[in-house]
Design a protein around this motif. Structure first.
Motif, mmCIF file in Angstrom:
data_model
loop_
_atom_site.group_PDB
_atom_site.id
_atom_site.type_symbol
_atom_site.label_atom_id
_atom_site.label_comp_id
_atom_site.label_asym_id
_atom_site.label_seq_id
_atom_site.Cartn_x
_atom_site.Cartn_y
_atom_site.Cartn_z
ATOM 1 N N THR A 83 2.428 -17.092 9.086
ATOM 2 C CA THR A 83 2.689 -16.686 10.327
ATOM 3 C C THR A 83 3.202 -15.347 10.394
ATOM 4 O O THR A 83 3.028 -14.732 11.149
ATOM 5 C CB THR A 83 4.000 -17.824 10.498
ATOM 6 O OG1 THR A 83 3.492 -19.011 10.475
ATOM 7 C CG2 THR A 83 4.241 -17.494 12.067
ATOM 8 N N LEU A 84 4.099 -14.894 9.521
ATOM 9 C CA LEU A 84 4.671 -13.357 9.497
ATOM 10 C C LEU A 84 3.440 -12.423 9.353
ATOM 11 O O LEU A 84 3.493 -11.438 10.105
ATOM 12 C CB LEU A 84 5.649 -13.053 8.698
ATOM 13 C CG LEU A 84 6.842 -14.102 8.716
ATOM 14 C CD1 LEU A 84 7.937 -13.911 7.665
ATOM 15 C CD2 LEU A 84 7.575 -13.362 10.116
ATOM 16 N N SER A 85 2.554 -12.837 8.788
ATOM 17 C CA SER A 85 1.082 -12.096 8.469
ATOM 18 C C SER A 85 0.376 -11.709 9.850
ATOM 19 O O SER A 85 0.125 -10.692 10.152
ATOM 20 C CB SER A 85 0.144 -12.398 7.625
ATOM 21 O OG SER A 85 -0.924 -11.869 7.471
ATOM 22 N N GLN A 86 0.348 -12.806 10.605
ATOM 23 C CA GLN A 86 -0.313 -13.064 11.852
ATOM 24 C C GLN A 86 0.726 -11.968 12.784
ATOM 25 O O GLN A 86 0.210 -11.175 13.571
ATOM 26 C CB GLN A 86 -0.461 -14.249 12.442
ATOM 27 C CG GLN A 86 -1.382 -15.206 11.442
ATOM 28 C CD GLN A 86 -2.733 -14.707 11.429
ATOM 29 O OE1 GLN A 86 -3.386 -13.928 12.136
ATOM 30 N NE2 GLN A 86 -3.343 -14.680 10.225
ATOM 31 N N ILE A 94 0.568 -9.467 2.740
ATOM 32 C CA ILE A 94 1.612 -10.308 3.063
ATOM 33 C C ILE A 94 1.555 -11.744 2.669
ATOM 34 O O ILE A 94 2.511 -12.479 1.912
ATOM 35 C CB ILE A 94 2.333 -10.512 4.627
ATOM 36 C CG1 ILE A 94 2.605 -9.066 5.330
ATOM 37 C CG2 ILE A 94 3.297 -11.464 4.959
ATOM 38 C CD1 ILE A 94 3.042 -8.828 6.466
ATOM 39 N N ARG A 95 0.340 -12.285 2.857
ATOM 40 C CA ARG A 95 0.251 -13.710 2.344
ATOM 41 C C ARG A 95 -0.212 -13.583 0.803
ATOM 42 O O ARG A 95 0.385 -14.680 0.209
ATOM 43 C CB ARG A 95 -1.125 -13.966 2.830
ATOM 44 C CG ARG A 95 -0.946 -14.178 4.551
ATOM 45 C CD ARG A 95 -2.440 -15.053 5.120
ATOM 46 N NE ARG A 95 -3.686 -14.355 4.967
ATOM 47 C CZ ARG A 95 -4.003 -13.330 5.831
ATOM 48 N NH1 ARG A 95 -3.269 -13.297 7.107
ATOM 49 N NH2 ARG A 95 -5.060 -12.611 5.749
ATOM 50 N N GLN A 164 6.130 -7.899 17.211
ATOM 51 C CA GLN A 164 6.552 -9.084 17.963
ATOM 52 C C GLN A 164 7.951 -9.569 17.479
ATOM 53 O O GLN A 164 7.900 -10.573 16.992
ATOM 54 C CB GLN A 164 5.280 -10.119 17.900
ATOM 55 C CG GLN A 164 4.053 -9.601 18.521
ATOM 56 C CD GLN A 164 2.977 -10.825 18.510
ATOM 57 O OE1 GLN A 164 3.001 -11.690 18.907
ATOM 58 N NE2 GLN A 164 2.050 -10.631 17.566
ATOM 59 N N PRO A 165 8.847 -8.748 17.575
ATOM 60 C CA PRO A 165 10.169 -9.173 17.042
ATOM 61 C C PRO A 165 10.740 -10.594 17.703
ATOM 62 O O PRO A 165 11.681 -11.160 16.979
ATOM 63 C CB PRO A 165 11.126 -8.073 17.620
ATOM 64 C CG PRO A 165 10.372 -7.352 18.827
ATOM 65 C CD PRO A 165 8.903 -7.602 18.445
ATOM 66 N N GLU A 166 10.400 -10.778 18.790
ATOM 67 C CA GLU A 166 11.198 -12.214 19.392
ATOM 68 C C GLU A 166 10.282 -13.373 18.582
ATOM 69 O O GLU A 166 11.042 -14.167 18.374
ATOM 70 C CB GLU A 166 11.026 -12.538 20.934
ATOM 71 C CG GLU A 166 11.627 -11.473 21.558
ATOM 72 C CD GLU A 166 11.237 -11.234 22.771
ATOM 73 O OE1 GLU A 166 12.083 -11.640 23.893
ATOM 74 O OE2 GLU A 166 10.275 -10.658 23.161
ATOM 75 N N GLN A 167 9.195 -13.291 18.495
ATOM 76 C CA GLN A 167 8.576 -14.272 17.620
ATOM 77 C C GLN A 167 8.706 -14.264 15.818
ATOM 78 O O GLN A 167 9.016 -15.335 15.526
ATOM 79 C CB GLN A 167 6.919 -14.088 17.610
ATOM 80 C CG GLN A 167 6.398 -14.205 18.807
ATOM 81 C CD GLN A 167 6.329 -13.229 20.098
ATOM 82 O OE1 GLN A 167 7.140 -12.295 19.882
ATOM 83 N NE2 GLN A 167 5.554 -13.183 20.996
#
Length: 275
Positions: A83-86, A94-95, A164-167
């Motif tokens: 998720t963070l990678s995306q 990251i993955r 996308q800091p909020e996500q």
């Protein structure tokens, strides 16, 4: 560590042998000058207590007024890393890395303590405290990075975590007044895909004596353009133009900031008034 000789390391860092600090040399300097971004990792797990050791190094960094306005989330779960990678621009490393650290500017802790003590926190609303927290975070993370590399591990910072800091906050379940400044991949480098040390600007472009002189940088930057064009070619990198052109394109428009041009508004929604 690939290169221990100071002359070789200085040549790698600047693209030429500008000086030889052999009489000042030690393993710490060798580790620092050997730094390179690692974007290919072996699947090997990290040794026991690696994370705790790196965090102890991070906590040994300087911190303004001992406020320690940072935290870190260690992410190993493959689903959350994906998720963070995306969110960070689909960065595969990251993955791939066994440990992904998300470094946080943290004013939530002080706000929480103040609430418990029934005290006010007006000072937390000001830009100064946000800047303090970001600086604290960067100092701590760099200590951890040097510590990791001294253990033979590879690292790469992930600025895309700010896309996308909020996500990101939702993914990590961050309460208000926490901001993910950057991520950090940590793992054993895949030696078959090891990046070359990237040359930096000559010291004449960044080191000023007594007062700042913008014009003095011109010759050094011209020299650096030549060094970087050779580097791009040797690494078969598809970079148009020289370093100056490449860098100026990065700041030419708001859109060139890559989803971060509205960061101030997003920070407001994350609980940072920035007065």
């Amino acid at each position: 560590m690939l290169l221990l000789n100071p002359t070789d390391l200085i040549r790698e860092r600047y693209g030429s042998s500008v000086f030889n600090p052999e009489h000042l040399w030690n393993e710490t300097l060798a580790t620092l000058l050997s730094h390179r971004s690692v974007r290919a990792y072996l699947p090997n797990a990290l040794p026991s207590l690696t994370l705790e050791t790196l965090i102890s190094a991070a906590q040994s960094a300087a911190t303004s007024s001992n406020l320690q306005t940072w935290s870190v989330v260690a992410v190993q779960d493959p689903v959350r890393k994906n998720t963070l990678s995306q969110l960070a621009g689909n960065q595969a490393h990251i993955r791939q890395c066994p440990m992904f650290l998300v470094w946080l500017a943290d004013l939530a802790r002080l706000n929480y303590l103040a609430t418990q003590q029934e005290m006010t926190t007006d000072g937390l609303d000001y830009l100064e405290m946000f800047v303090t927290a970001v600086i604290d975070t960067a100092l701590a993370a760099q200590n951890a990075t040097v510590a990791a590399e001294s253990l033979g591990l590879g690292t790469v910072y992930i600025g895309g975590i700010r896309n996308q800091p909020e996500q990101v906050a939702e993914t990590l379940q961050l309460p208000p007044q926490l901001f993910a400044v950057f991520g950090l991949c940590i793992g054993y480098p895949d030696q078959a895909n090891l990046a070359t040390v990237k040359p930096r600007l000559p010291q004449a472009a960044v080191l000023h004596h007594e007062t700042y002189d913008l014009v003095q940088q011109e010759a050094a930057i011209a020299q650096y353009n030549e060094v970087m064009q050779h580097f791009y070619k040797s690494q078969q990198m598809n970079v148009t133009g020289d370093w100056v052109e490449h860098s100026l394109k990065r700041v030419a428009t708001a859109q060139a900031l890559g989803e971060r041009e509205q960061l101030k508004e997003k920070l407001h929604r994350l609980g940072f008034p920035l007065l």
